[in-house]
Design an enzyme around this catalytic site. Structure first.
Site, short mmCIF file in Angstrom:
data_model
loop_
_atom_site.label_atom_id
_atom_site.label_comp_id
_atom_site.label_asym_id
_atom_site.label_seq_id
_atom_site.Cartn_x
_atom_site.Cartn_y
_atom_site.Cartn_z
N ASP A 85 0.86 -1.18 0.00
CA ASP A 85 0.00 0.00 0.00
C ASP A 85 0.91 1.23 0.00
OD1 ASP A 85 -1.69 2.10 0.48
OD2 ASP A 85 -2.61 1.25 2.27
N ASP A 110 -6.96 5.47 -9.27
CA ASP A 110 -8.35 5.01 -9.35
C ASP A 110 -9.28 6.15 -8.93
OD1 ASP A 110 -7.84 2.17 -10.00
OD2 ASP A 110 -6.86 2.18 -8.06
N GLU A 140 -4.00 5.79 -19.37
CA GLU A 140 -4.23 6.99 -20.17
C GLU A 140 -4.72 6.61 -21.56
OE1 GLU A 140 -0.79 9.45 -20.53
OE2 GLU A 140 -1.88 11.07 -21.50
C1 LIG Z 1 -6.01 3.26 -12.66
S1 LIG Z 1 -4.53 2.41 -12.39
C2 LIG Z 1 -3.30 3.49 -13.16
C3 LIG Z 1 -2.00 2.76 -13.41
C4 LIG Z 1 -0.90 3.58 -14.13
N1 LIG Z 1 -0.46 4.70 -13.34
C5 LIG Z 1 -1.36 4.04 -15.50
O1 LIG Z 1 -1.49 5.25 -15.70
O2 LIG Z 1 -1.55 3.18 -16.36
C6 LIG Z 1 -4.23 2.68 -10.67
C7 LIG Z 1 -3.13 1.81 -10.12
O3 LIG Z 1 -2.91 2.16 -8.75
C8 LIG Z 1 -2.75 0.97 -8.00
N2 LIG Z 1 -3.11 1.30 -6.62
C9 LIG Z 1 -4.30 1.72 -6.15
N3 LIG Z 1 -4.24 1.99 -4.84
C10 LIG Z 1 -2.96 1.73 -4.46
C11 LIG Z 1 -2.26 1.81 -3.24
N4 LIG Z 1 -2.88 2.22 -2.13
N5 LIG Z 1 -0.96 1.47 -3.22
C12 LIG Z 1 -0.33 1.06 -4.35
N6 LIG Z 1 -0.94 0.97 -5.54
C13 LIG Z 1 -2.23 1.31 -5.60
C14 LIG Z 1 -3.65 -0.04 -8.69
O4 LIG Z 1 -3.27 -1.37 -8.41
C15 LIG Z 1 -3.44 0.32 -10.16
O5 LIG Z 1 -2.34 -0.36 -10.72
#
Ligand SMILES: C[S@@+](CC[C@H](N)C(=O)[O-])C[C@H]1O[C@@H](n2cnc3c(N)ncnc32)[C@H](O)[C@@H]1O
Length: 229
Positions: free
Chosen positions: A113, A135, A210
């Site tokens: 996390d 997210d 994106e």
């Molecule tokens: C919507 S995706 C975007 C991924 C990447 N940055 C992109 O632009 O393609 C959000 C990412 O954040 C990760 N994520 C969400 N909450 C997180 C947290 N608390 N710690 C680490 N990763 C997290 C998810 O697993 C996911 O891979």
């Protein structure tokens, strides 16, 4: 550990964020072959000089997804020590493939996390933080799960060193408006653009999420802030 420092074993994350998904053979092979070398325990970041074997600016990408922006950053700034934090195992496998292919020796990954890891670091210890396409959690009752919300934004501002950079992007207009309010309200941060949104940073290639957003006709909103001295 105090509440302010967070905990690496955050149960909420295990509930709300997908860790597993369809994994390709290449991603699984990368996890099997390269995790030992490139995936480190969150605790290792308490001594970054030991972790990287050198003293260098520290950059962290929160939620690197498939790793496109992280590996581009590693290539653009070989003199930085970089850490990517995510929990999605196919993405970790994909990022490992990119790291090995690019022969990047200035980047490590963490399956954790990111909020807890960043919170656990000392004040003024990070030189740049990237949060690209987090997210959006569109439902109001889920807004507290967002990465860009006041409480964690204050933590990020505190952990950045004076002059350090926070770069954020989203393809969701409603979240972009909230991000702007949250980031502008954080007293430790100054908007590099003066006010409003920032230009796209050179450091960010088109990421996996994106390109999905663009294919759906979404816009992109960038933010660039500097930690005040
Ligand atoms: C919507 S995706 C975007 C991924 C990447 N940055 C992109 O632009 O393609 C959000 C990412 O954040 C990760 N994520 C969400 N909450 C997180 C947290 N608390 N710690 C680490 N990763 C997290 C998810 O697993 C996911 O891979």
């Amino acid at each position: 550990m105090t509440d302010d420092q967070g905990s690496f074993g955050d149960k909420r994350l295990q509930v709300y964020v997908r860790r597993k998904g369809r994994i390709t053979k290449g991603q699984q092979r990368a996890l099997d072959e390269y995790s030992t070398r490139y995936v480190v325990a969150p605790e290792a970041l308490q001594t970054p000089q030991t972790l990287f074997g050198r003293d260098a600016p520290l950059g962290i990408e929160i939620g690197f997804g498939m790793g496109h922006a992280l590996t581009a950053w590693a290539a653009a700034e070989p003199d930085w020590n970089l850490v990517g934090i995510d929990v999605y195992q196919p993405g970790i496998g994909a990022a490992l493939l990119g790291i090995v292919e690019g022969k990047h020796d200035n980047v490590v990954l963490m399956e954790a996390d990111a909020r807890a890891v960043v919170a656990s670091l000392p004040s003024a210890s990070i030189d740049a933080l990237h949060v690209f396409f987090p997210d959006p959690w569109p439902k109001a009752r889920h807004h507290k799960r967002r990465i860009i919300e006041p409480e964690f934004t204050a933590v990020m501002a505190d952990r950045l060193r004076p002059g350090g950079k926070l770069r954020v992007a989203t393809d969701i207009e409603a979240y972009a408006q909230v991000m702007l309010e949250v980031l502008e309200a954080e007293p430790g941060l100054a908007n590099d653009a003066g006010s409003g949104f920032a230009p796209r940073p050179n450091l960010r290639p088109i990421t996996h999420f994106e390109s999905r957003g663009l294919a759906r006709g979404h816009g992109v909103w960038d933010f660039a802030y500097t930690r005040k001295g």
